[in-house]
Design a protein around this motif. Structure first.
Motif, short mmCIF file in Angstrom:
data_model
loop_
_atom_site.label_atom_id
_atom_site.label_comp_id
_atom_site.label_asym_id
_atom_site.label_seq_id
_atom_site.Cartn_x
_atom_site.Cartn_y
_atom_site.Cartn_z
N SER A 169 0.82 -1.21 0.00
CA SER A 169 0.00 0.00 0.00
C SER A 169 0.85 1.26 0.00
CB SER A 169 -0.94 -0.02 1.21
OG SER A 169 -0.19 -0.03 2.41
N GLU A 170 1.95 1.23 0.70
CA GLU A 170 2.81 2.41 0.75
C GLU A 170 3.57 2.59 -0.55
OE1 GLU A 170 5.13 1.97 4.24
OE2 GLU A 170 3.49 2.50 5.59
N ARG A 171 3.92 1.48 -1.21
CA ARG A 171 4.54 1.61 -2.53
C ARG A 171 3.57 2.25 -3.51
NH1 ARG A 171 7.62 -4.18 -3.69
NH2 ARG A 171 9.26 -3.97 -2.09
N GLU A 172 2.32 1.81 -3.46
CA GLU A 172 1.31 2.39 -4.36
C GLU A 172 1.12 3.87 -4.08
OE1 GLU A 172 -2.17 0.10 -3.82
OE2 GLU A 172 -1.42 -1.69 -4.88
N ALA A 173 1.13 4.25 -2.80
CA ALA A 173 0.98 5.67 -2.46
C ALA A 173 2.15 6.48 -3.00
CB ALA A 173 0.87 5.81 -0.94
N TRP A 174 3.35 5.94 -2.92
CA TRP A 174 4.52 6.66 -3.43
C TRP A 174 4.48 6.79 -4.95
CZ3 TRP A 174 8.13 9.66 -1.46
CH2 TRP A 174 9.27 9.95 -2.21
N LEU A 175 4.10 5.72 -5.65
CA LEU A 175 4.02 5.78 -7.12
C LEU A 175 2.95 6.76 -7.56
CD1 LEU A 175 4.40 1.99 -8.00
CD2 LEU A 175 6.11 3.81 -8.27
N THR A 176 1.83 6.80 -6.83
CA THR A 176 0.78 7.78 -7.15
C THR A 176 1.30 9.20 -6.99
OG1 THR A 176 -0.89 6.21 -6.42
CG2 THR A 176 -1.56 8.52 -6.60
N LEU A 177 2.06 9.43 -5.92
CA LEU A 177 2.63 10.77 -5.69
C LEU A 177 3.60 11.15 -6.79
CD1 LEU A 177 2.82 13.15 -3.66
CD2 LEU A 177 4.79 11.97 -2.67
N VAL A 178 4.41 10.19 -7.24
CA VAL A 178 5.36 10.47 -8.33
C VAL A 178 4.62 10.78 -9.62
CG1 VAL A 178 7.19 9.45 -9.74
CG2 VAL A 178 7.19 9.10 -7.25
N LYS A 179 3.52 10.06 -9.87
CA LYS A 179 2.74 10.29 -11.08
C LYS A 179 2.08 11.66 -11.08
CE LYS A 179 -0.86 8.13 -13.91
NZ LYS A 179 -1.81 6.99 -14.01
N LEU A 180 1.59 12.10 -9.91
CA LEU A 180 0.95 13.41 -9.81
C LEU A 180 1.95 14.55 -9.87
CD1 LEU A 180 -1.71 12.64 -7.04
CD2 LEU A 180 -2.09 12.84 -9.50
N ASN A 181 3.20 14.28 -9.59
CA ASN A 181 4.23 15.34 -9.60
C ASN A 181 5.39 14.87 -10.49
OD1 ASN A 181 3.31 17.25 -7.17
ND2 ASN A 181 3.03 15.11 -6.54
N PRO A 182 5.18 14.84 -11.80
CA PRO A 182 6.21 14.28 -12.69
C PRO A 182 7.48 15.11 -12.76
CG PRO A 182 4.44 15.29 -13.97
CD PRO A 182 3.99 15.32 -12.54
N GLN A 183 7.38 16.40 -12.48
CA GLN A 183 8.55 17.26 -12.58
C GLN A 183 9.25 17.47 -11.24
OE1 GLN A 183 9.72 18.30 -15.49
NE2 GLN A 183 8.03 17.19 -16.47
N SER A 184 8.81 16.80 -10.20
CA SER A 184 9.37 17.01 -8.86
C SER A 184 10.58 16.10 -8.63
CB SER A 184 8.31 16.73 -7.78
OG SER A 184 7.24 17.63 -7.90
N THR A 185 11.52 16.61 -7.90
CA THR A 185 12.70 15.82 -7.53
C THR A 185 12.43 15.07 -6.23
OG1 THR A 185 13.63 17.68 -6.30
CG2 THR A 185 14.21 17.49 -8.63
N LEU A 186 13.39 14.22 -5.87
CA LEU A 186 13.24 13.43 -4.65
C LEU A 186 13.16 14.34 -3.42
CD1 LEU A 186 13.22 10.65 -3.25
CD2 LEU A 186 15.71 10.77 -3.18
N LYS A 187 13.91 15.41 -3.42
CA LYS A 187 13.89 16.33 -2.29
C LYS A 187 12.51 16.97 -2.13
CE LYS A 187 16.35 20.30 -0.36
NZ LYS A 187 17.46 21.27 -0.57
N HIS A 188 11.88 17.34 -3.25
CA HIS A 188 10.56 17.96 -3.19
C HIS A 188 9.50 16.95 -2.75
CE1 HIS A 188 6.78 19.61 -5.12
NE2 HIS A 188 7.10 20.52 -4.22
N LEU A 189 9.58 15.72 -3.26
CA LEU A 189 8.62 14.69 -2.86
C LEU A 189 8.76 14.35 -1.38
CD1 LEU A 189 8.91 12.26 -5.91
CD2 LEU A 189 7.07 13.89 -5.44
N ARG A 190 9.98 14.37 -0.89
CA ARG A 190 10.20 14.07 0.53
C ARG A 190 9.56 15.11 1.42
NH1 ARG A 190 16.22 13.36 3.28
NH2 ARG A 190 15.51 13.10 5.44
N THR A 191 9.59 16.36 1.01
CA THR A 191 8.94 17.42 1.81
C THR A 191 7.42 17.32 1.77
OG1 THR A 191 9.05 18.93 -0.09
CG2 THR A 191 10.87 19.00 1.48
N LEU A 192 6.88 16.73 0.70
CA LEU A 192 5.42 16.60 0.61
C LEU A 192 4.89 15.53 1.56
CD1 LEU A 192 4.90 16.84 -3.28
CD2 LEU A 192 4.53 18.63 -1.56
N VAL A 193 5.58 14.38 1.63
CA VAL A 193 5.12 13.28 2.50
C VAL A 193 6.31 12.77 3.33
CG1 VAL A 193 3.12 12.53 1.18
CG2 VAL A 193 5.39 11.80 0.47
#
Length: 612
Positions: A438-462
């Motif tokens: 479930s957590e893998r799916e949540a992370w992939l969904t987040l990456v799909k919704l933010n295609p231009q975001s870097t790992l640092k930006h995604l980490r600050t989101l969740v």
């Protein structure tokens, strides 16, 4: 020493008085031997005029050791009983003591004060030598002369512990005015200036305690502090008993308790004033930065502070309390049966190290140079607590003690105490594959919704989701492809061309302005580059600035051109009929440094006796 070897005067060499500073003893030798100059005494003591008459330390060069031994003076006793070396080394490790002694044996005093934490400390030595009026009167009556005591020259010593009288200043500077001169102290050297003016009787009592503690350090001589390798652990243990061990919660409380015992005006007189609340004040650094070396006066103040609250014998019982199975001060469930589990030699530390266990379950590691006498190994680390500590924690909790108070009393960590007192001490169940999916799916969904975001930006989101995946599924997390920015340096093709045009105008304007300055200064590449802030470009990238190079070539002056320009300006400002000497002075020229072409011009000006 034979009579022929004696430099001058009497044949008997006087012995140092009790606690006499070597600086004054050598000064008395100069008077006793009637040496005409300081260099004569230096030649006799050190075999030459080189060397330094240190006020507090004694460099044992071969000539000095030989001359003192011939005179019947024990060099080791002179160093340990008549210099400030025991005070400086009182809280130093064995490694530092060995290095300092090696330097003293070859007569090298350079950098010793900084290596011992004396020169780098905020505690400063007195400006002049000090004396006790009562001691001087007694010495003059009993000995017929006076001498300087080393105890009174220590920083923080303002009171004579024998007569309870305030110290006074002499007229003799603590740092010798002459590099090789010693001083023979006499009654005319005394003054009535008092360096310490107590604001209350409490300050006098504190000053007397500091004098007693300082004298104790001086009298220890060559002996080493028994716990010098574990001072940081002792101080931390004392703070735990005081309830001040937490570095994040209690530094303000530590400072307030410290200032209650040592008021700020008193600390200012010692040169150890602290700014409450400031992170870098010496008291916070003292209890936190255990790898630094501090002044003995700071150790004295802190140890006296701890002893006032915990008792003068606190260091002994705190060490015994740390090892409950080996302490006669604590009850033990059953007989004490400590056995050695293993013992090995640590070549890096040049010492033995082993693990020991008691029949009750208490385990600890021990180390030191005590093998084969295992009992003399110094204890240093707890591996596993004995079961009876669980019982003591439960008893103290029933008595109403908090987790922090129990941890402070039993030398345990607060988390350990809370864990033992917790009713639900079960381990967390391992995470299932369903949770990770479930957590893998949540992370992939987040990456799909933010295609231009870097790992640092995604980490600050969740942040929580990222932490869980990084802890339990790091390999999968790193395998997810993310967008990454490629840093590309933007290079402007016309940068240096436009830069060249602007700088060329600035260089031309500045060169003309420099030529008009009064007094005259020479137009050089360094001066123009520094004032424009582009000297590095002139030195390394002048090939990319052709216009600037051309302007510089026409503007920079040689030494000869600069002298001719000053000569022309002097001619314009000087009246008619001026002499050659006056003209050259007005132009700032000296015959020795004036270029030949300029001298020829001056000769032509004054040939025939007239100025053109």
């Amino acid at each position: 020493m034979t009579l022929t070897e004696m430099p001058w005067g009497i044949t008997d060499t006087p012995r140092p008085y009790r606690d006499e500073l070597h600086f004054g003893y050598f000064g008395r030798l100069q008077t006793y031997w009637l040496t005409p100059t300081v260099n004569d005494l230096a030649r006799h003591l050190r075999g030459g005029t080189k060397g330094h008459a240190s006020s507090d330390l004694l460099g044992l060069c071969d000539d000095l050791v030989h001359s003192l031994a011939e005179a019947g003076i024990d060099v080791a006793q002179l160093m340990w009983m008549h210099t400030l070396l025991p005070y400086y080394l009182s809280f130093q490790s064995s490694e530092v003591r060995t290095k300092v002694m090696a330097d003293l044996e070859i007569g090298n005093l350079t950098g010793l004060h900084f290596r011992m934490g004396i020169g780098s400390s905020s505690v400063k030595h007195p400006q002049v030598f000090r004396y006790c009026p009562a001691c001087w009167r007694a010495d003059l009556l009993q000995l017929g002369e006076v001498y300087i005591r080393r105890l009174f020259q220590l920083p923080g010593v303002f009171v004579c512990p024998e007569h309870d009288e305030l110290l006074r200043d002499t007229v003799v500077p603590y740092r010798p005015l002459a590099s090789r001169a010693y001083w023979n102290f006499t009654p005319p050297d005394a003054t009535k200036n008092c360096p310490f003016v107590p604001a209350s009787t409490d300050e006098v009592s504190l000053a007397r305690l500091l004098a007693l503690d300082s004298r104790r350090l001086l009298l220890q001589g060559v002996s080493e502090h028994p716990r010098v390798s574990y001072l940081a652990a002792d101080y931390q243990r004392a703070l735990q008993h005081l309830g001040l061990a937490s570095r994040n919660v209690h530094p303000g409380e530590l400072e307030s308790m410290f200032l209650k015992q040592y008021p700020m005006p008193f600390l200012q007189k010692l040169g150890l004033a602290i700014e409450p609340g400031r992170e870098g004040n010496w008291l916070r650094c003292f209890v936190r930065k255990t790898n630094r070396r501090f002044h003995p006066l700071q150790h004295i103040l802190f140890r006296r502070f701890v002893e006032r609250h915990l008792g003068i014998d606190c260091w002994t019982w705190m060490e015994a309390e740390r090892w409950p199975c080996l302490s006669p001060m604590q009850s033990h469930p059953g007989p004490v049966a400590v056995t050695m589990m293993n013992l090995h030699f640590d070549a890096a530390r040049d010492a033995w190290d082993g693990i020991f266990a008691c029949a009750c379950g208490f385990r600890y590691s021990a180390g030191g140079n005590g093998f084969p006498s295992v009992s003399s190994l110094r204890l240093n680390r707890v591996i596993a607590h004995s079961p009876h500590l669980h019982q003591r924690v439960a008893e103290l909790a029933k008595a109403g003690c908090s987790a922090g108070a129990i941890a402070s009393q039993l030398q345990l960590h607060r988390k350990t105490v809370r864990q033992w007192l917790s009713t639900d001490d079960r381990q967390k169940a391992p995470r299932t594959d369903l949770d990770l999916t479930s957590e893998r799916e949540a992370w992939l969904t987040l990456v799909k919704l933010n295609p231009q975001s870097t790992l640092k930006h995604l980490r600050t989101l969740v942040p929580a989701l990222f932490s869980r995946l990084y802890a339990y599924d790091a390999l999968w997390l790193k395998s997810v492809q993310l967008h990454r920015y490629l840093h590309r340096t933007k290079i402007r093709q016309d940068y240096w061309q436009s830069r060249d045009e602007v700088l060329a105008k600035q260089v031309r304007t500045l060169a003309e302005e420099i030529r008009r300055r009064m007094p005259a200064v020479r137009v050089t590449l360094s001066r123009i580059g520094r004032e424009l802030g582009v000297l590095n470009n002139f030195r390394k990238r002048l090939a990319r600035l052709p216009a600037v190079a051309e302007v510089l070539a026409s503007s920079i002056e040689t030494v000869e051109a600069f002298q001719l320009r000053r000569l022309e300006r002097a001619l314009e400002q000087s009246p008619a009929g001026v002499s050659r000497r006056t003209l050259m002075q007005a132009a700032g020229l000296r015959r020795q440094k004036t270029r030949p072409a300029v001298m020829e011009t001056i000769d032509r000006l004054f040939s025939g006796g007239e100025q053109s």
